[in-house]
Design a protein around this motif. Structure first.
Motif, short mmCIF file in Angstrom:
data_model
loop_
_atom_site.label_atom_id
_atom_site.label_comp_id
_atom_site.label_asym_id
_atom_site.label_seq_id
_atom_site.Cartn_x
_atom_site.Cartn_y
_atom_site.Cartn_z
N VAL A 60 0.83 -1.21 0.00
CA VAL A 60 0.00 0.00 0.00
C VAL A 60 0.86 1.26 0.00
O VAL A 60 0.55 2.24 -0.69
CB VAL A 60 -1.00 0.00 1.18
CG1 VAL A 60 -1.66 1.35 1.36
CG2 VAL A 60 -2.04 -1.09 0.97
N LEU A 61 1.96 1.25 0.74
CA LEU A 61 2.87 2.40 0.72
C LEU A 61 3.38 2.64 -0.70
O LEU A 61 3.43 3.79 -1.17
CB LEU A 61 4.04 2.18 1.68
CG LEU A 61 3.72 2.32 3.15
CD1 LEU A 61 4.93 1.93 4.01
CD2 LEU A 61 3.28 3.74 3.48
N ALA A 62 3.76 1.57 -1.38
CA ALA A 62 4.21 1.69 -2.77
C ALA A 62 3.07 2.13 -3.67
O ALA A 62 3.24 2.98 -4.56
CB ALA A 62 4.79 0.37 -3.26
N ALA A 63 1.86 1.59 -3.45
CA ALA A 63 0.70 1.91 -4.28
C ALA A 63 0.31 3.38 -4.19
O ALA A 63 -0.20 3.95 -5.14
CB ALA A 63 -0.49 1.02 -3.89
N ARG A 64 0.56 4.00 -3.05
CA ARG A 64 0.25 5.43 -2.90
C ARG A 64 1.14 6.28 -3.82
O ARG A 64 0.74 7.34 -4.27
CB ARG A 64 0.42 5.87 -1.45
CG ARG A 64 -0.66 5.33 -0.55
CD ARG A 64 -0.65 6.01 0.82
NE ARG A 64 -1.56 5.37 1.74
CZ ARG A 64 -2.87 5.50 1.73
NH1 ARG A 64 -3.43 6.24 0.82
NH2 ARG A 64 -3.62 4.87 2.61
N ARG A 65 2.36 5.80 -4.08
CA ARG A 65 3.25 6.51 -5.01
C ARG A 65 2.93 6.14 -6.44
O ARG A 65 2.85 7.00 -7.30
CB ARG A 65 4.71 6.15 -4.69
CG ARG A 65 5.22 6.72 -3.41
CD ARG A 65 6.70 6.46 -3.22
NE ARG A 65 7.08 5.07 -3.38
CZ ARG A 65 7.10 4.16 -2.43
NH1 ARG A 65 6.74 4.49 -1.21
NH2 ARG A 65 7.48 2.92 -2.67
N GLY A 66 2.81 4.83 -6.70
CA GLY A 66 2.50 4.35 -8.05
C GLY A 66 3.65 4.57 -9.00
O GLY A 66 4.74 5.01 -8.62
N PRO A 67 3.41 4.27 -10.29
CA PRO A 67 4.43 4.53 -11.31
C PRO A 67 4.56 6.03 -11.54
O PRO A 67 3.71 6.81 -11.10
CB PRO A 67 3.87 3.79 -12.54
CG PRO A 67 2.40 3.78 -12.35
CD PRO A 67 2.20 3.69 -10.85
N PRO A 68 5.61 6.47 -12.24
CA PRO A 68 5.88 7.91 -12.39
C PRO A 68 4.73 8.77 -12.89
O PRO A 68 4.53 9.89 -12.39
CB PRO A 68 7.06 7.95 -13.37
CG PRO A 68 7.74 6.64 -13.17
CD PRO A 68 6.65 5.66 -12.86
N ALA A 69 3.93 8.31 -13.83
CA ALA A 69 2.86 9.15 -14.40
C ALA A 69 1.57 9.13 -13.58
O ALA A 69 0.64 9.88 -13.87
CB ALA A 69 2.56 8.71 -15.83
#
Length: 100
Positions: A60-69
């Motif tokens: 979830v921490l990663a998902a909040r950032r997501g890919p660059p765009a």
């Protein structure tokens, strides 16, 4: 040992047309998680993730950032109990869910 639960996530923001589903599936697979991810008609992305709490929190921490765009504005959670056959053996990208 951490118990595995099924958690449904609905990710809102600019998450379609930016490679979010493929990115999410790769992040989940990298962590050894099972489940699926798909676009929803309303512009959000939905995922079902089978994971122990600590691994889910990391995803979830990663998902909040997501890919660059991507530009994630919200993630909603609905936790439940896993049933046999509910999640695939691995992590997959599924077709868009068209709700009527």
């Amino acid at each position: 040992m951490d118990e595995t639960t099924a958690t449904r996530l609905v990710v809102s923001g600019r998450v379609q047309g930016v490679g979010y589903r493929v990115w999410f599936a790769r992040e989940a697979s990298r962590r050894g998680l099972k489940g699926w991810v798909r676009n929803r008609q309303d512009g959000s992305v939905e995922a079902l993730v089978a994971a122990p709490a600590a691994a889910l929190e990391e995803l979830v921490l990663a998902a909040r950032r997501g890919p660059p765009a991507a530009a994630v504005t919200d993630i909603q959670f609905d936790e439940g109990t896993l049933r046999d056959g509910e999640v695939p053996d691995g992590f997959e990208v599924r077709p868009t869910a068209w709700r009527r």
